[in-house]
Design an enzyme around this catalytic site. Structure first.
Site, PDB file in Angstrom:
ATOM      1  N   ARG A 167       1.444  -1.300   0.109  1.00 56.79           N
ATOM      2  CA  ARG A 167      -0.176  -0.229   0.177  1.00 56.79           C
ATOM      3  C   ARG A 167       0.624   1.534   0.430  1.00 56.79           C
ATOM      4  NH1 ARG A 167      -2.336  -3.729  -0.780  1.00 56.79           N
ATOM      5  NH2 ARG A 167      -3.753  -5.043  -0.199  1.00 56.79           N
ATOM      6  N   SER A 186     -10.885  -1.113   4.538  1.00 57.94           N
ATOM      7  CA  SER A 186      -9.965  -1.399   5.353  1.00 57.94           C
ATOM      8  C   SER A 186      -9.077   0.484   5.964  1.00 57.94           C
ATOM      9  CB  SER A 186      -8.675  -2.036   5.105  1.00 57.94           C
ATOM     10  OG  SER A 186      -9.528  -3.764   5.189  1.00 57.94           O
ATOM     11  N   GLU A 191      -4.150   3.876   6.323  1.00 57.50           N
ATOM     12  CA  GLU A 191      -4.239   3.461   4.861  1.00 57.50           C
ATOM     13  C   GLU A 191      -5.120   4.047   3.699  1.00 57.50           C
ATOM     14  OE1 GLU A 191      -5.245  -1.014   3.851  1.00 57.50           O
ATOM     15  OE2 GLU A 191      -5.838  -0.610   2.227  1.00 57.50           O
TER      16      GLU A 191
END
Ligand SMILES: Cc1cc2nc3c(=O)[nH]c(=O)nc-3n(C[C@H](O)[C@H](O)[C@H](O)COP(=O)(O)OP(=O)(O)OC[C@H]3O[C@@H](n4cnc5c(N)ncnc54)[C@H](O)[C@@H]3O)c2cc1C
Length: 327
Positions: free
Chosen positions: A189, A248, A318
Site C-alpha cells: 500500500r 480497510s 491506509e
C-alpha cells in the site's frame, strides 16, 4: 477513442509536451460537495472541481493553472476522506474522463492498456473476457486503476504493481512521462516516485497516473470469471457493503491483521457521532447515515490510541485524509 490515446502516442514520440493550450472541453464545477465523490458519502466542499473531457483536455487544464494552486486528483474516492472544512484548491476527477481500455500487442505479448479513470473491477472483467488470468483480485476493489496504482491496491495475495509493465504519468505542467516500476519505491500500500528518477523540478506528489500497461497471464478466461464470482461472494459475506465505507482503514501490521487487533481491544461496534467500527469487519468504519468527516477521523484516532495502549502496536492509516477541519 481516441483523442486521449492519440495524445499518448504523441508523448511516446515526444509530441504531447508541445500541445498548445486551447479551449477547455471538460466541466468545471464551483463549490462541489465531496459527499458525492467519496464512498464514505461525507466530506467538505472543494473550491473547484474539474471533470476533464479526456487526457488532452486534462493536459490543457493543467497548463492553464497557476502552479501554486493546490491540486488533488481523485478516482472513485473509495479510499478518501475530505475534511468537513473542504479543500481550498482544485480537485480533478479521472473516473468517467480517462476511461479507455484496450488489448494491445507488444514485444512481450498481449497487454492491456488502461487509462487511469477505468474502474479496477472493469479491468478484471475485461481481462477475463479476453482469456487472461491474474486480474481477478481487482474485481473487489471499488476504485479506479489510477487509485490502484497510487495505493498499490491489493488483496488475496495479489498487488497491482506486480502486473504493471509501464505507466504514463502527467505532471503539473501538463507534460507526460513514461515510467516503469524501477522509477518507484513500491511496497505494501505504498508507491512513491524515487527522487533520482525525476527529470524535472517537481515533487513526486505533483505527478499523477494517467494510464498503464498491464501484463496478465494468458489462460482460462472462464476460470477467471468464476474466480471473480467467488471473490465477490467472499466480500459480500465478510464486508459491510450495504453501508458507506472506504474499505480497510488501517494497513495490516507485519505478521498480523489490523482487524484482529481492533477486535481484540473490544472496539467492534464502537460509535462516535454517526461513524461506527463495523460490527461485521473491525477494520472498516461505516457511515451510519449522516456522519461528518470529523466523526470518522476522530474514530480513527480513538482506534489508534486504544490499540496502541492495549497492544503496543501503532496502526498505520491506509485511507487518505486531506483538507481543512471546520472552523
Ligand atoms: C468496499 C471497499 C473495499 C475495498 N477493498 C480494498 C482491497 O481489497 N484492497 C485495497 O487495496 N483497497 C481496497 N479498498 C480501498 C480502495 O478501493 C483502493 O485504495 C482503491 O485503489 C482506491 O481507488 P480510487 O480510485 O477510489 O482512489 P481515491 O480514493 O479517489 O484516491 C485514493 C488516493 O489515490 C490518489 N489517486 C487517485 N487517482 C490517482 C491517479 N490517477 N494518479 C495519482 N494518484 C491518484 C488520490 O490522490 C488519493 O491519494 C476498498 C474500498 C472499499 C470501499
Amino acid at each position: 477513442m481516441l483523442s486521449a490515446y492519440r495524445a499518448m502516442e504523441n508523448i511516446r514520440s515526444g509530441g504531447g509536451a508541445t500541445l498548445a493550450a486551447s479551449a477547455l472541453r471538460g466541466e468545471l464545477r464551483i463549490q462541489e460537495s465531496m459527499r458525492r465523490h467519496c464512498s464514505w458519502k461525507t466530506g467538505g466542499i472543494v473550491n473547484r472541481f474539474y471533470i476533464p473531457a479526456d487526457l488532452a483536455d486534462l493536459q490543457n487544464f493543467l497548463r492553464q493553472q497557476n502552479t501554486d494552486e493546490p491540486l488533488y486528483i481523485i478516482g472513485l474516492g473509495s479510499n478518501l476522506l475530505i475534511r468537513d472544512g473542504g479543500f481550498s484548491g482544485t480537485v480533478v476527477l479521472t473516473h468517467s474522463a480517462l476511461s479507455e481500455i484496450e488489448l494491445q500487442s507488444s514485444s512481450v505479448g498481449d497487454v492491456m492498456w488502461v487509462e487511469a479513470g477505468v474502474a479496477a473491477p472493469k479491468l478484471a472483467r475485461f481481462s477475463a473476457r479476453h482469456g487472461f488470468e491474474g486480474a481477478e483480485f481487482l474485481a473487489g476493489i471499488p476504485g479506479t486503476v489510477g487509485g490502484a496504482l497510487a495505493m498499490n491496491a491489493g488483496c488475496y495475495g495479489s498487488e497491482t504493481w506486480s502486473y504493471v509493465l509501464d505507466v504514463t504519468t502527467l505532471d503539473r505542467l501538463g507534460n507526460l512521462h513514461q515510467r516503469t516500476a524501477a522509477d518507484y519505491d513500491i511496497a505494501y500500500r505504498h508507491v512513491a516516485l524515487k527522487k533520482e528518477s525525476q527529470h524535472h523540478r517537481l515533487l513526486p506528489s505533483d505527478e499523477w497516473f494517467v494510464a498503464a500497461r498491464f501484463q496478465f497471464t494468458q489462460g482460462d478466461g472462464k476460470k477467471s470469471a468464476e474466480t471473480i464470482k467467488d471473490l465477490l461472494k467472499k466480500r459480500i459475506a465478510s464486508q459491510p457493503l450495504q453501508q458507506a465505507n472506504a474499505g480497510s482503514v488501517f494497513r495490516n501490521p507485519p505478521g498480523d491483521f489490523a482487524a484482529r487487533l481492533i477486535d481484540s481491544c473490544g472496539l467492534k461496534g464502537m460509535t462516535l457521532g454517526q461513524a461506527q467500527v463495523s460490527p461485521k469487519h473491525a477494520n472498516f468504519i461505516v457511515n451510519l447515515g449522516d456522519a461528518q468527516a470529523s466523526d470518522i477521523e476522530n474514530l480513527l484516532i480513538l482506534i489508534e490510541d486504544r490499540v496502541y495502549e492495549k497492544t503496543g502496536v501503532r496502526l498505520q492509516r491506509e485511507v487518505r485524509i486531506v483538507g481543512d477541519t471546520l472552523k
